[in-house]
Design an enzyme around this catalytic site. Sequence first.
Site, PDB file in Angstrom:
ATOM      1  N   GLY A   1      -4.620   7.520  -0.461  1.00 17.01           N
ATOM      2  CA  GLY A   1      -4.428   6.729   0.742  1.00 17.01           C
ATOM      3  C   GLY A   1      -5.674   6.058   1.289  1.00 17.01           C
ATOM      4  O   GLY A   1      -5.598   5.008   1.924  1.00 17.01           O
TER       5      GLY A   1
ATOM      6  N   PHE B   1       5.580   8.355  12.318  1.00 17.29           N
ATOM      7  CA  PHE B   1       5.424   8.224  10.870  1.00 17.29           C
ATOM      8  C   PHE B   1       5.080   6.781  10.533  1.00 17.29           C
ATOM      9  O   PHE B   1       5.897   5.883  10.720  1.00 17.29           O
ATOM     10  CB  PHE B   1       6.699   8.646  10.135  1.00 17.29           C
ATOM     11  N   VAL B   2       3.854   6.597  10.053  1.00 20.52           N
ATOM     12  CA  VAL B   2       3.399   5.228   9.788  1.00 20.52           C
ATOM     13  C   VAL B   2       3.211   5.004   8.289  1.00 20.52           C
ATOM     14  O   VAL B   2       2.918   5.936   7.537  1.00 20.52           O
ATOM     15  CB  VAL B   2       2.095   4.896  10.545  1.00 20.52           C
TER      16      VAL B   2
ATOM     17  N   ASP C   1      -4.499  13.484  10.537  1.00 25.84           N
ATOM     18  CA  ASP C   1      -3.220  13.918  11.098  1.00 25.84           C
ATOM     19  C   ASP C   1      -3.341  15.375  11.558  1.00 25.84           C
ATOM     20  O   ASP C   1      -3.758  15.641  12.683  1.00 25.84           O
ATOM     21  CB  ASP C   1      -2.127  13.711  10.037  1.00 25.84           C
TER      22      ASP C   1
ATOM     23  N   ARG D   1       2.703   1.587   0.421  1.00 26.52           N
ATOM     24  CA  ARG D   1       1.251   1.818   0.455  1.00 26.52           C
ATOM     25  C   ARG D   1       0.480   0.493   0.427  1.00 26.52           C
ATOM     26  O   ARG D   1      -0.602   0.384   0.967  1.00 26.52           O
ATOM     27  CB  ARG D   1       0.848   2.655  -0.770  1.00 26.52           C
TER      28      ARG D   1
ATOM     29  N   ASP E   1       1.942   5.856   2.366  1.00 26.44           N
ATOM     30  CA  ASP E   1       3.210   5.616   1.677  1.00 26.44           C
ATOM     31  C   ASP E   1       4.331   6.475   2.248  1.00 26.44           C
ATOM     32  O   ASP E   1       4.098   7.408   3.008  1.00 26.44           O
ATOM     33  CB  ASP E   1       3.067   5.924   0.181  1.00 26.44           C
TER      34      ASP E   1
ATOM     35  N   LYS F   1      -4.155  10.207  14.555  1.00 27.61           N
ATOM     36  CA  LYS F   1      -2.949  10.426  15.350  1.00 27.61           C
ATOM     37  C   LYS F   1      -3.285  11.123  16.661  1.00 27.61           C
ATOM     38  O   LYS F   1      -4.092  12.054  16.700  1.00 27.61           O
ATOM     39  CB  LYS F   1      -1.943  11.270  14.565  1.00 27.61           C
TER      40      LYS F   1
ATOM     41  N   ASP G   1      -7.498   7.319   5.126  1.00 29.33           N
ATOM     42  CA  ASP G   1      -6.626   6.425   5.897  1.00 29.33           C
ATOM     43  C   ASP G   1      -6.217   7.027   7.229  1.00 29.33           C
ATOM     44  O   ASP G   1      -6.135   6.322   8.227  1.00 29.33           O
ATOM     45  CB  ASP G   1      -5.390   6.011   5.079  1.00 29.33           C
TER      46      ASP G   1
END
Length: 179
Positions: A44, A151-152, A102, A164, A158, A130, A99
């Site tokens: 990612g 949820f991004v 979380d 992605r 992805d 986040k 990326d």
Amino acid sequence: MNDADSIKPLLSAESIRARTEEVAAEIATRHASDDLVFLTVLEGGAPFARALHGCFGTVSQAEVGVSSYGGSTQPLTHPVLTSPLPTNLNGRTVMVIDDIFDTGNTLSMLSGELLTAGAGAVEYCVLLRKTREHEHPLAIDYVGFDIPDEFVVGFGLDFDGVYRDLDYVGVLTPGARRL
Ligand code: PRP
């Protein structure tokens, strides 16, 4: 796009490009004379790392694979490395590029591994953080955007192996047939 999914745009390609330039400038200012190792967390982190590297001249780059899944669909509490760390750390500062931050599991694990492998210091640069309680709170040195706990997808993120490559970030509502 899977026509049963819907994606609500959150960050445009242009806003990501502009913010990436700002973050690169912050790093360059704070580390003007440092011998940094840029370490991209695959998969990612790759698009954000490419965008950042486009803002710099020559930098020392490396990649590392991390798996959050242990052969099942359940996330591991402790993600594991799936490729070796660079061998030339020798007290250097490692700038980890990813990326999203979380739960914090991934970067927390990497931090320990890098220091054990000889890094002098570890800093973190993420495109997205986040807004939530992080299970492994870390001080993230460079943050592109703080985003809601949704949820991004896109720009490295992805869902089921797709989205992605989007050049923007959006909030995904999966179609009913995926649920
Ligand atoms: C995603 C993302 C981060 C990690 C962040 O990786 O790319 O590395 O999760 O989550 P955390 O803070 O909860 O650890 P993922 O495991 O989905 O692998 P991928 O990048 O190969 O898709």
